[in-house]
Scaffold this motif. Sequence first.
Motif, PDB file in Angstrom:
ATOM      1  N   PHE A  93       0.804  -1.087  -0.032  1.00  0.00           N
ATOM      2  CA  PHE A  93       0.104   0.024   0.078  1.00  0.00           C
ATOM      3  C   PHE A  93       0.886   1.270   0.115  1.00  0.00           C
ATOM      4  O   PHE A  93       1.957   1.167   0.418  1.00  0.00           O
ATOM      5  CB  PHE A  93      -0.873   0.206   1.234  1.00  0.00           C
ATOM      6  N   CYS A  94       0.321   2.425  -0.423  1.00  0.00           N
ATOM      7  CA  CYS A  94       1.080   3.689  -0.469  1.00  0.00           C
ATOM      8  C   CYS A  94      -0.004   4.712  -0.411  1.00  0.00           C
ATOM      9  O   CYS A  94      -1.241   4.591  -0.548  1.00  0.00           O
ATOM     10  CB  CYS A  94       1.752   3.683  -1.881  1.00  0.00           C
ATOM     11  N   LEU A  95       0.394   5.871   0.256  1.00  0.00           N
ATOM     12  CA  LEU A  95      -0.482   7.083   0.446  1.00  0.00           C
ATOM     13  C   LEU A  95      -0.682   7.748  -0.900  1.00  0.00           C
ATOM     14  O   LEU A  95       0.189   7.824  -1.957  1.00  0.00           O
ATOM     15  CB  LEU A  95       0.090   8.016   1.302  1.00  0.00           C
ATOM     16  N   LYS A  96      -2.214   8.230  -1.008  1.00  0.00           N
ATOM     17  CA  LYS A  96      -2.365   9.105  -2.259  1.00  0.00           C
ATOM     18  C   LYS A  96      -1.813  10.385  -1.952  1.00  0.00           C
ATOM     19  O   LYS A  96      -2.621  11.207  -0.841  1.00  0.00           O
ATOM     20  CB  LYS A  96      -3.930   8.867  -2.375  1.00  0.00           C
ATOM     21  N   GLU A  97      -1.063  10.746  -2.608  1.00  0.00           N
ATOM     22  CA  GLU A  97      -0.288  12.075  -2.275  1.00  0.00           C
ATOM     23  C   GLU A  97      -1.082  13.314  -2.339  1.00  0.00           C
ATOM     24  O   GLU A  97      -0.938  14.105  -1.431  1.00  0.00           O
ATOM     25  CB  GLU A  97       0.887  12.291  -3.107  1.00  0.00           C
ATOM     26  N   GLU A  98      -2.205  13.433  -2.934  1.00  0.00           N
ATOM     27  CA  GLU A  98      -3.092  14.604  -2.973  1.00  0.00           C
ATOM     28  C   GLU A  98      -3.993  14.657  -1.886  1.00  0.00           C
ATOM     29  O   GLU A  98      -4.232  15.911  -1.671  1.00  0.00           O
ATOM     30  CB  GLU A  98      -4.041  14.457  -4.400  1.00  0.00           C
ATOM     31  N   VAL A 137     -13.706  -7.703   6.935  1.00  0.00           N
ATOM     32  CA  VAL A 137     -13.302  -9.129   7.761  1.00  0.00           C
ATOM     33  C   VAL A 137     -11.935  -8.640   8.564  1.00  0.00           C
ATOM     34  O   VAL A 137     -10.913  -8.303   7.640  1.00  0.00           O
ATOM     35  CB  VAL A 137     -13.147 -10.356   7.156  1.00  0.00           C
ATOM     36  N   PHE A 138     -11.686  -8.895   9.797  1.00  0.00           N
ATOM     37  CA  PHE A 138     -10.592  -8.977  10.529  1.00  0.00           C
ATOM     38  C   PHE A 138     -10.086 -10.452  10.697  1.00  0.00           C
ATOM     39  O   PHE A 138     -10.837 -11.181  11.514  1.00  0.00           O
ATOM     40  CB  PHE A 138     -10.662  -8.353  11.992  1.00  0.00           C
ATOM     41  N   THR A 139      -8.930 -10.625  10.395  1.00  0.00           N
ATOM     42  CA  THR A 139      -8.523 -12.128  10.359  1.00  0.00           C
ATOM     43  C   THR A 139      -7.209 -12.135  11.548  1.00  0.00           C
ATOM     44  O   THR A 139      -7.539 -12.465  12.513  1.00  0.00           O
ATOM     45  CB  THR A 139      -8.085 -12.822   9.032  1.00  0.00           C
ATOM     46  N   THR A 140      -6.319 -11.741  10.943  1.00  0.00           N
ATOM     47  CA  THR A 140      -4.943 -11.427  11.744  1.00  0.00           C
ATOM     48  C   THR A 140      -4.860 -10.224  12.109  1.00  0.00           C
ATOM     49  O   THR A 140      -4.065  -9.856  12.897  1.00  0.00           O
ATOM     50  CB  THR A 140      -3.769 -12.159  11.166  1.00  0.00           C
ATOM     51  N   GLY A 141      -5.572  -9.225  11.245  1.00  0.00           N
ATOM     52  CA  GLY A 141      -5.213  -7.768  11.458  1.00  0.00           C
ATOM     53  C   GLY A 141      -4.031  -7.223  10.647  1.00  0.00           C
ATOM     54  O   GLY A 141      -3.628  -6.012  10.900  1.00  0.00           O
ATOM     55  N   SER A 142      -3.382  -8.007   9.903  1.00  0.00           N
ATOM     56  CA  SER A 142      -2.084  -7.721   9.244  1.00  0.00           C
ATOM     57  C   SER A 142      -2.157  -6.742   8.197  1.00  0.00           C
ATOM     58  O   SER A 142      -1.672  -5.743   7.940  1.00  0.00           O
ATOM     59  CB  SER A 142      -1.531  -8.855   8.585  1.00  0.00           C
ATOM     60  N   THR A 143      -3.582  -6.932   7.545  1.00  0.00           N
ATOM     61  CA  THR A 143      -3.700  -5.799   6.375  1.00  0.00           C
ATOM     62  C   THR A 143      -3.987  -4.652   6.855  1.00  0.00           C
ATOM     63  O   THR A 143      -3.440  -3.496   6.712  1.00  0.00           O
ATOM     64  CB  THR A 143      -4.787  -6.470   5.597  1.00  0.00           C
ATOM     65  N   LEU A 144      -4.954  -4.543   7.883  1.00  0.00           N
ATOM     66  CA  LEU A 144      -5.375  -3.384   8.640  1.00  0.00           C
ATOM     67  C   LEU A 144      -4.011  -2.560   9.171  1.00  0.00           C
ATOM     68  O   LEU A 144      -3.768  -1.579   9.115  1.00  0.00           O
ATOM     69  CB  LEU A 144      -6.180  -3.502   9.468  1.00  0.00           C
ATOM     70  N   SER A 145      -3.313  -3.331   9.798  1.00  0.00           N
ATOM     71  CA  SER A 145      -2.047  -3.132  10.477  1.00  0.00           C
ATOM     72  C   SER A 145      -1.184  -2.383   9.453  1.00  0.00           C
ATOM     73  O   SER A 145      -0.493  -1.026   9.713  1.00  0.00           O
ATOM     74  CB  SER A 145      -1.386  -3.902  11.342  1.00  0.00           C
ATOM     75  N   GLU A 146      -0.790  -2.829   8.406  1.00  0.00           N
ATOM     76  CA  GLU A 146      -0.116  -2.375   7.255  1.00  0.00           C
ATOM     77  C   GLU A 146      -0.628  -0.982   6.854  1.00  0.00           C
ATOM     78  O   GLU A 146       0.239  -0.367   6.398  1.00  0.00           O
ATOM     79  CB  GLU A 146       0.356  -3.347   5.971  1.00  0.00           C
ATOM     80  N   CYS A 147      -2.066  -1.026   6.442  1.00  0.00           N
ATOM     81  CA  CYS A 147      -2.478   0.289   6.235  1.00  0.00           C
ATOM     82  C   CYS A 147      -2.237   1.196   7.199  1.00  0.00           C
ATOM     83  O   CYS A 147      -2.024   2.653   6.774  1.00  0.00           O
ATOM     84  CB  CYS A 147      -4.182  -0.043   5.847  1.00  0.00           C
ATOM     85  N   ALA A 148      -2.499   1.029   8.411  1.00  0.00           N
ATOM     86  CA  ALA A 148      -2.328   2.173   9.445  1.00  0.00           C
ATOM     87  C   ALA A 148      -0.925   2.537   9.351  1.00  0.00           C
ATOM     88  O   ALA A 148      -0.531   3.793   9.511  1.00  0.00           O
ATOM     89  CB  ALA A 148      -2.767   1.756  10.816  1.00  0.00           C
ATOM     90  N   LYS A 149      -0.008   1.310   9.319  1.00  0.00           N
ATOM     91  CA  LYS A 149       1.595   2.035   9.251  1.00  0.00           C
ATOM     92  C   LYS A 149       1.688   3.009   8.151  1.00  0.00           C
ATOM     93  O   LYS A 149       2.648   4.024   8.401  1.00  0.00           O
ATOM     94  CB  LYS A 149       2.251   0.666   9.045  1.00  0.00           C
ATOM     95  N   VAL A 150       1.087   3.069   7.014  1.00  0.00           N
ATOM     96  CA  VAL A 150       1.457   3.701   5.723  1.00  0.00           C
ATOM     97  C   VAL A 150       0.896   4.803   6.132  1.00  0.00           C
ATOM     98  O   VAL A 150       1.346   6.170   5.953  1.00  0.00           O
ATOM     99  CB  VAL A 150       0.730   3.183   4.351  1.00  0.00           C
ATOM    100  N   LEU A 151      -0.421   5.137   6.869  1.00  0.00           N
ATOM    101  CA  LEU A 151      -0.967   6.436   7.201  1.00  0.00           C
ATOM    102  C   LEU A 151      -0.126   7.180   7.905  1.00  0.00           C
ATOM    103  O   LEU A 151      -0.258   8.170   8.335  1.00  0.00           O
ATOM    104  CB  LEU A 151      -2.458   6.046   7.818  1.00  0.00           C
ATOM    105  N   LEU A 152       0.437   6.258   8.952  1.00  0.00           N
ATOM    106  CA  LEU A 152       1.439   6.977  10.058  1.00  0.00           C
ATOM    107  C   LEU A 152       2.814   7.228   9.663  1.00  0.00           C
ATOM    108  O   LEU A 152       3.545   7.936  10.405  1.00  0.00           O
ATOM    109  CB  LEU A 152       1.564   6.263  11.204  1.00  0.00           C
ATOM    110  N   SER A 153       3.200   7.057   8.337  1.00  0.00           N
ATOM    111  CA  SER A 153       4.406   7.188   7.654  1.00  0.00           C
ATOM    112  C   SER A 153       4.888   8.573   7.322  1.00  0.00           C
ATOM    113  O   SER A 153       5.996   8.817   7.218  1.00  0.00           O
ATOM    114  CB  SER A 153       4.548   6.138   6.665  1.00  0.00           C
ATOM    115  N   LYS A 154       4.169   9.488   6.988  1.00  0.00           N
ATOM    116  CA  LYS A 154       4.482  10.622   6.447  1.00  0.00           C
ATOM    117  C   LYS A 154       4.779  11.769   7.581  1.00  0.00           C
ATOM    118  O   LYS A 154       3.806  12.235   8.330  1.00  0.00           O
ATOM    119  CB  LYS A 154       3.133  11.345   5.689  1.00  0.00           C
ATOM    120  N   ARG A 155       6.131  12.153   7.345  1.00  0.00           N
ATOM    121  CA  ARG A 155       6.536  13.142   8.587  1.00  0.00           C
ATOM    122  C   ARG A 155       5.995  14.348   8.199  1.00  0.00           C
ATOM    123  O   ARG A 155       5.790  14.870   7.077  1.00  0.00           O
ATOM    124  CB  ARG A 155       8.047  13.250   8.462  1.00  0.00           C
ATOM    125  N   GLY A 156       5.525  15.010   9.400  1.00  0.00           N
ATOM    126  CA  GLY A 156       4.977  16.381   9.550  1.00  0.00           C
ATOM    127  C   GLY A 156       3.404  16.429   9.176  1.00  0.00           C
ATOM    128  O   GLY A 156       2.566  17.036   8.743  1.00  0.00           O
TER     129      GLY A 156
END
Length: 252
Positions: A190-195, A211-230
Amino acid sequence: MSFIRTLKKLFCGFEDLFLSNHACLCCRREIPDGTEFSLCENCVSKLDKIEGKTCKFCGEKIEGNVLVCDRCKTAKYNFEKNTSFVYYDEVAGRIVKRFKYSSKKYYAEYIARLMANRKEVFDGVDYLTFVPVGAKRKRERGFNQAEELVKEISKIVNIEVVELLEKVGSEKHQAGLSQKERMENLKGTFCLKEENVKLLKNKTILIIDDVFTTGSTLSECAKVLLSKRGAKPKSVLTYTFAKTRLFSSKNG
């Protein structure tokens, strides 16, 4: 398109046209027009709602004085808290499978009504977003189930939907993998939509999925959302219609 697939689509179209308001989403028995959630009484009674005390991370039911379930004592997620409406059992599983794999896009409206009942989930949320799927999978299904859910939920709870993520790279199957393997498999997916990055700063974001199975997909999405400094959000939460029961360490 093969003859079988064409025939299946025609049958689904016929069913959607004539039965969508007259048949239970799960068992397909006839129900009165206007039945709430389009589920018969028997199927509604079998929904195993996740209520009461839950793990502060994954949303699993827990008892006693503990705050987290056994799995989350060692697991680490990038989202702050997950909530799921029901367990993925016979009824919920049948609904989800029909929705995702049988071209029943209209199911989104009824599932969203159920999910919107959990009003506390939306308290303090600034934007709704969803787990994206790749172009190939979207073509196969005809839609992204998470995107359809979030659109319907937005109409009910009156919170704006913002497309914050996109799927990149090839499709990767997760079935049969442990949580650790799933996490590794999802890196760079996954990546952020820069706009829309500017909308993230100091906001509370709620990611919707089916569906929440292991939470891996949702966790990876959250990681990307939290990745942009500032431009980091204040909080990233997740909400799914169903959740598989606490999985064993073998299955992740």
